[in-house]
Enzyme design. Structure first.
Site, PDB file in Angstrom:
ATOM      1  N   GLU A 259       5.893  17.438  18.168  1.00 23.63           N
ATOM      2  CA  GLU A 259       6.097  15.912  16.959  1.00 23.63           C
ATOM      3  C   GLU A 259       6.365  14.977  17.559  1.00 23.63           C
ATOM      4  O   GLU A 259       6.246  14.046  17.085  1.00 23.63           O
ATOM      5  CB  GLU A 259       7.155  16.995  16.834  1.00 23.63           C
ATOM      6  CG  GLU A 259       7.843  17.858  15.884  1.00 23.63           C
ATOM      7  CD  GLU A 259       7.640  19.476  16.988  1.00 23.63           C
ATOM      8  OE1 GLU A 259       7.098  20.683  16.200  1.00 23.63           O
ATOM      9  OE2 GLU A 259       7.399  18.709  18.114  1.00 23.63           O
TER      10      GLU A 259
ATOM     11  N   ARG B   6      12.488  17.051  17.979  1.00 27.36           N
ATOM     12  CA  ARG B   6      12.002  16.278  19.427  1.00 27.36           C
ATOM     13  C   ARG B   6      10.842  14.982  19.594  1.00 27.36           C
ATOM     14  O   ARG B   6      10.224  15.109  20.410  1.00 27.36           O
ATOM     15  CB  ARG B   6      11.207  17.849  19.746  1.00 27.36           C
ATOM     16  CG  ARG B   6      11.494  18.944  19.477  1.00 27.36           C
ATOM     17  CD  ARG B   6      10.523  19.988  18.932  1.00 27.36           C
ATOM     18  NE  ARG B   6       9.752  20.439  20.273  1.00 27.36           N
ATOM     19  CZ  ARG B   6       9.448  22.037  21.215  1.00 27.36           C
ATOM     20  NH1 ARG B   6      10.823  22.539  21.105  1.00 27.36           N
ATOM     21  NH2 ARG B   6       8.801  21.379  22.294  1.00 27.36           N
TER      22      ARG B   6
ATOM     23  N   LYS C  43      -3.372  38.823  18.624  1.00 25.80           N
ATOM     24  CA  LYS C  43      -1.620  39.371  18.087  1.00 25.80           C
ATOM     25  C   LYS C  43      -2.532  39.910  16.674  1.00 25.80           C
ATOM     26  O   LYS C  43      -3.164  40.193  16.735  1.00 25.80           O
ATOM     27  CB  LYS C  43      -1.965  37.787  17.828  1.00 25.80           C
ATOM     28  CG  LYS C  43      -0.607  37.326  16.909  1.00 25.80           C
ATOM     29  CD  LYS C  43      -0.579  35.931  16.929  1.00 25.80           C
ATOM     30  CE  LYS C  43       0.908  35.120  16.292  1.00 25.80           C
ATOM     31  NZ  LYS C  43       1.240  33.693  16.526  1.00 25.80           N
TER      32      LYS C  43
END
Length: 619
Positions: A365, A393, A281
């Site tokens: 979540e 969600r 990354k």
């Protein structure tokens, strides 16, 4: 210099490059990306990590026909540059400019919109099944980051896909989390063999021969089972193979030749395949490589130093974090929960000071909400810090696991209302409506930093049942008042019209009142501190006194506070002389700066004043 990149106008141009030119293109893409995102802001580190992977995908597949589904979509910048949006990339995330996430309405090369994680395998499998049923011929590829594997939906999709037998390619971009631990010399040797061209050529030839000789298919099945048994004895099988995938990798995600070969092979074998790609990354930009989290989503910055051009100041998220520290010191039952948004929700310091009372559950979540229910049931005071659009969600768990039992869980709903440049998938346009529908739910709406602190303390120590404290992204406005523990406050007296709203919208209402005053119209400004329960008596008393009511809010219209007030007035037989709703309508709001979006929706001071003026002139 972007010598190669200047020649790229579509994916077909990428396919014409040789290996050396392709490697040069990857270097130029990184330079182009860093230069542009330094001016626009956006998701930098994740896109730097997938340069070679995205180029390889475009060498092998035709995204005009093949379906390339990103998960999550913030890693699609290189894809956008290669599919005809290079010349407009400088408008990234700006109003009416290039979106920061895949957007089919923007380009036929964008297969599916993706702003939330863990959905790509499910979507891709649906596309693959549609292809099979319709008798069509194209490839379907899902690209998901390892972070998406912290969300349960990813496993639901993988489980079904692996069993389906549908030709489908899942590319797992592993830039930090080890999925399977390969231990020992044999494991390392096998990992090397599995990505060698000779290995794949042998498998392909063997499968072809066994498919044509008499009894070959039966022999192939027997030898395949024997090989699998031996492999499992020597090398622990990956969970993906247990699910039914042909597992390829791990492979260096920055080796363009090897990536291209693996993708070609995966397409040819015509089955359910998972390619495990390891990337770095922030690759190619030292500051992003050293601090990938800081460069995940970043504002405009100086390339030479990596420092932001405008230093971030105080924010609602920061004030929330500071308040949580004080409340945790006050009561050892206070815990903080987040779903992969520790920094974004202002909980960095809390995680350091109270590590045993801090829980980052990943992109999960629903799990976070159910876990908070369990914590509350056993006597803790959990606070779930979550972005408004991500809380969507967890609606089922909020209803089923928290609200039915009346458990005392506090939801710190960050990014409520318009969030700006991330667009449709991230606007906090729905929580004001869906939270108020939950029986027993308390929803508080601070309009300033001081109100956020006092409301959060009140929610934890003086409320019962589920409580949400919702606040916007960014900083407070001109209103700096403190909460008087009431349900509402009249900020400005007036006799011609009542302007009602909640949260930072009161800043726009106050500005509108000042503009109206210049026109000789006296406007009253009513600030609602609680929208569930809603003090209908206070609102309707003010409305009856002035005879006109305008309710402004950064919320979708259906189920909005304004609609609830109108319904209550009708139920009571109250007829207002004039009544208007100013909200986001029943549409999804695109990307752009918050001031631009407020103006577009007529929710800035000027837009509210224009509507209110029309109401007052309609005598």
């Amino acid at each position: 210099m972007t010598i190669i990149l200047e020649q790229i106008h579509s994916p077909e141009d990428v396919k014409r490059l040789d290996d050396k030119e392709t490697e040069a293109l990857c270097r130029e893409l990184r330079e182009f990306l860093i230069e542009n995102v330094s001016h626009t802001g956006g998701h930098l580190a994740s896109n730097l990590g997938v340069v070679e992977l995205t180029v390889a995908l475009h060498r092998v597949f035709d995204t005009w026909r093949d379906r390339l589904v990103f998960d999550v979509g913030h890693q699609c910048y290189i894809h956008k540059i290669l599919t005809g949006r290079k010349d407009t990339f400088g408008t990234l995330r700006s109003f009416q400019g290039v979106a920061g996430f895949p957007k089919p309405a923007e380009s036929e090369h964008d297969a599916f919109i993706a702003g939330h994680a863990s959905t790509s395998v499910s979507v891709a499998l649906g596309m693959a099944r549609a292809r099979t049923i319709r008798g069509e011929h194209y490839s379907v590829v899902a690209v998901l980051g390892d972070g998406a594997l912290t969300g349960g939906l990813a496993y639901e999709g993988l489980n079904d896909a692996g069993e389906s037998g549908e030709p489908l390619i899942v590319v797992l971009n592993d830039n930090g989390m080890s999925i399977t631990e390969n231990v020992g010399g044999i494991a390392s040797h096998l990992a090397r063999q599995r990505v060698k061209p000779q290995y794949f050529e042998f498998k392909k030839t063997y499968r072809r021969i066994m498919g044509v000789i008499p009894g070959g298919k039966r022999i192939y099945r027997v030898t395949h089972r024997v090989k699998t048994a031996v492999k499992k004895a020597l090398w622990p099988c990956s969970m993906f193979e247990d699910m039914g995938f042909t597992y390829l990798g791990p492979v260096d995600g920055h080796d363009i030749k090897k990536l291209t070969y693996l993708l070609q092979w995966a397409r040819q074998i015509n089955t359910t395949v998972l390619i495990h790609v390891r990337t770095v990354k922030g690759k190619g930009y030292p500051f992003a490589e050293e601090h990938p989290n800081e460069f995940h989503g970043i504002s405009r910055f100086q390339i030479e130093t990596g420092e932001p051009i405008c230093a971030s100041g105080k924010s609602f998220s920061g004030v929330f974090g500071e308040t949580m520290l004080k409340l945790a010191e006050k009561d050892p039952r206070v815990c903080a929960v987040t779903a992969a948004m520790q920094s974004g929700t202002g909980l960095d310091e809390f995680s350091s000071r109270y590590p045993k009372r801090f829980f980052d559950v990943g992109i999960a979540e629903g799990h976070a909400t159910a876990m908070c229910a369990g914590m509350a049931k056993q006597g803790l005071l959990p606070v779930f810090a979550v972005y408004s659009s991500f809380l969507q969600r967890a609606y089922d768990m909020l209803l089923h696991d928290v609200a039915i039992s009346g458990l005392h869980v506090v939801f710190a709903v960050d990014r409520a209302g318009l969030v700006g440049e991330d667009g449709e998938t991230h606007q906090g346009a729905f929580d004001a409506s869906f939270l108020a529908q939950v029986p027993g739910m308390t929803v508080l709406c601070p309009a300033s930093y001081g109100e956020l602190s006092s409301m959060l303390e009140y929610a934890l120590f003086e409320c019962s049942g589920p409580v949400a404290v919702r606040y916007p992204r960014g900083c407070e406005g001109n209103y700096r008042g403190k909460w008087g523990r009431g349900t509402h406050a009249v900020l400005r007296r007036g006799k011609d019209i009542t302007l009602a709203g909640y949260g930072v919208m009161v800043n726009e209402l106050t500005e509108a009142a000042e503009l109206l005053e210049a026109e000789g119209i006296s406007a009253e400004v009513l600030k609602l501190d609680s929208i569930a329960p809603l003090d209908y008596d206070a609102v309707l008393d003010c409305a009856l006194r002035t005879g006109r009511l305008l309710v402004a809010e950064e919320s979708i219209q259906e189920g909005s506070v304004g609609m609830r007030i109108g319904a209550e007035a009708a139920k009571r037989g109250i007829c207002l002389k004039n009544f208007a709703l100013k909200n986001l309508g029943n549409v999804f709001i695109p990307h752009g700066s918050v001031p631009e979006l407020l103006a577009m929706c007529g929710l800035n001071g000027k837009g509210i004043a224009e509507t209110a003026g029309e109401m007052c002139h309609d005598r």
